[in-house]
Design an enzyme around this catalytic site. Sequence first.
Site, PDB file in Angstrom:
ATOM      1  N   ASP A  44      -6.753  -2.934  -7.658  1.00  0.00           N
ATOM      2  CA  ASP A  44      -7.288  -3.597  -6.466  1.00  0.00           C
ATOM      3  C   ASP A  44      -7.636  -5.040  -6.800  1.00  0.00           C
ATOM      4  OD1 ASP A  44      -8.268  -2.695  -3.593  1.00  0.00           O
ATOM      5  OD2 ASP A  44      -9.628  -4.242  -4.314  1.00  0.00           O
TER       6      ASP A  44
ATOM      7  N   ARG B 118      -6.380  11.215  -5.983  1.00  0.00           N
ATOM      8  CA  ARG B 118      -7.657  10.505  -5.862  1.00  0.00           C
ATOM      9  C   ARG B 118      -8.818  11.485  -5.983  1.00  0.00           C
ATOM     10  NH1 ARG B 118      -9.779   7.408  -0.571  1.00  0.00           N
ATOM     11  NH2 ARG B 118     -10.006   9.588  -0.001  1.00  0.00           N
TER      12      ARG B 118
ATOM     13  N   TYR C  65     -14.760 -12.258  -0.435  1.00  0.00           N
ATOM     14  CA  TYR C  65     -15.474 -10.992  -0.703  1.00  0.00           C
ATOM     15  C   TYR C  65     -16.680 -11.224  -1.615  1.00  0.00           C
ATOM     16  CZ  TYR C  65     -11.654  -8.443   1.528  1.00  0.00           C
ATOM     17  OH  TYR C  65     -10.755  -7.975   2.445  1.00  0.00           O
TER      18      TYR C  65
ATOM     19  N   ARG D 278       0.825  -1.227   0.000  1.00  0.00           N
ATOM     20  CA  ARG D 278       0.000   0.000   0.000  1.00  0.00           C
ATOM     21  C   ARG D 278       0.849   1.262   0.000  1.00  0.00           C
ATOM     22  NH1 ARG D 278      -5.617  -1.088   1.790  1.00  0.00           N
ATOM     23  NH2 ARG D 278      -6.013  -2.937   0.576  1.00  0.00           N
TER      24      ARG D 278
ATOM     25  N   ARG E 103      -3.399   6.411   1.189  1.00  0.00           N
ATOM     26  CA  ARG E 103      -3.959   7.623   1.811  1.00  0.00           C
ATOM     27  C   ARG E 103      -3.039   8.342   2.787  1.00  0.00           C
ATOM     28  NH1 ARG E 103      -9.072   4.232   3.380  1.00  0.00           N
ATOM     29  NH2 ARG E 103      -7.388   2.745   3.223  1.00  0.00           N
TER      30      ARG E 103
END
Length: 344
Positions: free
Chosen positions: A75, A38, A152, A25, A29
């Site tokens: 992703d 973003r 998921y 990552r 963020r």
Amino acid sequence: MSKDKTILRALAGETLPTPPIWMMRQAGRYLPEYRATRAEAGDFLSLCYNSELAAEVTLQPIRRYGFDAAILFADILLVPQALGADLWFVTGEGPRLSTITTADELAKLKPADDIHEHLSPVYETVNILSKELPEETTLIGFAGAPWTVATYMIAGQGTPDQGPAHALKADNRTVFDGLMERITEATISYMSAQIEAGAEVVKIFDSWAGSLQGDDFARYSIKPMQRITQALKEKHPGIPVIAFPRGAGEKYIGAHAAIGADCIAVDDGVEADWVAANVQTGGCVQGNLKSTHMVTGGDTLVSETKRIVDALKGGPHIFNLGHGITPDADPENVQLMIDTVRGG
Ligand code: CP3
């Protein structure tokens, strides 16, 4: 492909005086420049499918820190979406998907080879990166492992214990196995296209491998990753593969051979000296500083980083965190970790 790239040397089994380093990552963020890009894209998924901007955020941590590897910005849940599942992200909560729990829902998914039109912006991102990255930086492509992606797709969201996936596996093995098969085939096809577009290494993320117990671990984590690795290596001889069966604990032992992977990434649930004695004997390892040190920093960050480098210096090692860096991390702590690894 330059043989001087330190990541490729470590993956080929070389013990280097300073381990190469990148971070899960690393485009994320905690970086103000990521948040700005973003916002420009609109939202996270729009960023994933905007090749120019996805390449830009991939490059940001390379420019700022000079990591030895860049990981494609995308992703693991783009594959379910390409197979026909609905996918959206709820701010502050995470991903949501339409669920697959019945034979009818499974039958409505697209064939594994029909994913490429949807995923073509990702291949374009790889293509841009392979031209724009510095010569010494290795480009890593990736996908989720079938079990993790299935958790998921079955639950329609992240779950603490992967309960819905375990329930489907127990209640309707035909649908569960059919879904695993579809994801496995799609993943081979997807990663193969990433390699054709310029990815030099691929990593398979089995983030929820640790919830598979007994025979299930070999059957649903190791075996699908082994099939993917074998198929990719048959099609692209020499392509290095990193496998990450997160949370495997003592089942990390023997994982290189069982999967056929060049490198096993380890999480922070295992100690580096144990990894040296039990896992690194099978080949290159990647890991495993606790990501909370990127929040707390200080002397503990330095001593823990040194401890891991020292424990794993006798064999091939790629330095990394044990899991992704979190949004509350301080960018200066990342620099301190890198300086500690490189400064000895
Ligand atoms: O590592 C990188 O920098 C490359 C890009 C990357 C992302 N996700 C970007 C991302 C990679 C390799 C992933 C993998 C991924 N995605 C995994 C496996 C690794 C792991 O973390 O265990 C999983 C399980 C996912 C699914 C996913 N994507 C979740 C559960 C979430 C929400 C949780 C969160 O951190 O917000 C995401 C969102 C996501 N993927 C973000 C990023 C940068 C944050 C989204 C944002 O910018 O708002």
